[in-house]
Scaffold this active site. Structure first.
Site, PDB file in Angstrom:
ATOM      1  N   HIS A  43       0.848  -1.195   0.000  1.00 56.34           N
ATOM      2  CA  HIS A  43       0.000   0.000   0.000  1.00 56.34           C
ATOM      3  C   HIS A  43       0.883   1.245   0.000  1.00 56.34           C
ATOM      4  O   HIS A  43       1.841   1.337   0.765  1.00 56.34           O
ATOM      5  CB  HIS A  43      -0.898  -0.007   1.249  1.00 56.34           C
ATOM      6  CG  HIS A  43      -1.534   1.308   1.555  1.00 56.34           C
ATOM      7  ND1 HIS A  43      -1.182   2.071   2.651  1.00 56.34           N
ATOM      8  CD2 HIS A  43      -2.501   2.012   0.905  1.00 56.34           C
ATOM      9  CE1 HIS A  43      -1.909   3.168   2.686  1.00 56.34           C
ATOM     10  NE2 HIS A  43      -2.716   3.163   1.630  1.00 56.34           N
ATOM     11  N   HIS A 122       2.380  11.198  -0.552  1.00 55.72           N
ATOM     12  CA  HIS A 122       1.512  10.814   0.567  1.00 55.72           C
ATOM     13  C   HIS A 122       1.823  11.757   1.712  1.00 55.72           C
ATOM     14  O   HIS A 122       2.782  11.566   2.430  1.00 55.72           O
ATOM     15  CB  HIS A 122       1.740   9.359   0.992  1.00 55.72           C
ATOM     16  CG  HIS A 122       0.727   8.864   1.987  1.00 55.72           C
ATOM     17  ND1 HIS A 122       1.092   8.145   3.107  1.00 55.72           N
ATOM     18  CD2 HIS A 122      -0.620   8.996   2.023  1.00 55.72           C
ATOM     19  CE1 HIS A 122      -0.006   7.850   3.803  1.00 55.72           C
ATOM     20  NE2 HIS A 122      -1.058   8.349   3.157  1.00 55.72           N
TER      21      HIS A 122
END
Length: 332
Positions: A43, A122
């Site tokens: 992920h 992110h």
């Protein structure tokens, strides 16, 4: 299959060389569609190289309040951002070496950047460009000719049509004949015989223009910060049946602001590692295959830090039913 044979298969699958586990799977699995195999995934795969310099702003998906606080209180805010933004510490090569075969790739163009360079993101943006990482993946595949990777390009941020066109051109130039067309039968035996090693899914309407780009792979995201709640959510989804093609079950936990504020000395890694025993216990009870309640790709955080990868690979024992001779021809 007898319990003794099943136990031997489980042990053997767990003990496969992780950098080449597909090449070493039992021949009974060579004709199983990859959508029915258990495949370990990463992920937010490229967060090990987040830019810690002041020149990188927080990404534009972050709340306005965080962007303002970061602008005026950067020395105070940034340490918290990094602690909760890093989902992987291993490099992409290290992730592939440890057995990961699905990479969640989130692509961005930095704001106010006059170049066409693309990055991952992110919380903040990465130091490595997308092209650099894709070249690293290709170099790894050069050495591991029987391994197949699924690359999921999604969550595009700041890309216009020209940047999408450029990214797709880069993908096709780097992987060339390794790209598997959407019309192919996706089993290991067939992919080996044709030399295909890369399945690219692309979350954009332009995917329909290219025969070697696959539609977006659905990602089951529970949006929970507790293992018990995540497991409950996935059990509920399983009751409604799995998607027909590739799909991902993301056992990645999601912290909220309340959790972060109440755990000021912790990090995402602390949260993940404390819950992995419960999550992996649930994973061990799952099965791949074509059944409506089966799982396919299972993605997690800090994939090289636990027994996550071999646990997922071992699930393929449920598919091994051939105890006698089978066709061991792999093609070219």
């Amino acid at each position: 299959m007898s319990s003794e044979v099943e136990s031997e298969v489980q042990v053997s699958l767990k003990e496969l060389p992780m950098d080449s586990w597909m090449d070493h799977l039992p021949c009974a699995l060579w004709d199983v569609p990859l959508r029915n195999l258990a495949i370990p995934g990463s992920h937010n795969a490229i967060t090990y190289c987040l830019d810690k310099s002041d020149r990188s702003p927080v990404d534009l998906t972050q709340p306005d309040l965080l962007q303002k606080l970061d602008k005026y209180m950067k020395p105070l805010i940034r340490p918290f951002v990094y602690k909760w933004a890093v989902t992987q510490e291993a490099t992409v090569k290290e992730q592939l070496d440890c057995g990961v075969r699905y990479l969640d790739l989130r692509i961005a163009h930095r704001p106010n950047d006059t170049s066409t360079d693309l990055y991952f993101y992110h919380g903040v943006y990465t130091t490595l460009t997308v092209e650099t990482v894709l070249q690293e993946i290709r170099s790894w595949l050069d050495v591991h000719s029987r391994e197949v990777v699924l690359l999921s390009f999604s969550h595009f941020l700041g890309l216009n049509q020209d940047l999408h066109t450029g990214l797709i051109s880069t993908i096709r130039t780097i992987f060339t004949a390794r790209l598997c067309p959407t019309t192919e039968v996706v089993t290991l035996r067939n992919l080996w015989s044709l030399g295909y090693q890369v399945i690219v899914s692309y979350e954009h309407s332009m995917v329909s223009l290219y025969s070697d780009l696959w539609p977006h792979i659905p990602y089951w995201w529970a949006n929970k910060c507790k293992a018990e709640a995540l497991i409950e959510e996935f059990e509920h989804r399983k009751q409604h049946g799995r998607p027909g093609g590739f799909f991902v079950t993301g056992i990645n936990l999601t912290e909220d602001l309340k959790y972060i504020c109440s755990h000021p000395t912790e990090s995402l890694k602390d949260l993940v590692m404390s819950t992995y025993p419960a999550l992996l216990s649930w994973v061990r009870g799952q099965s791949p295959g074509s059944d409506s309640r089966s799982l396919n790709i299972i993605a997690g955080d800090f994939v090289s830090e636990s027994h996550f990868v071999p646990t997922v690979i071992a699930l393929n024992q449920h598919l091994v039913r051939c105890t006698g001779p089978c066709d061991v021809s792999r093609g070219n």
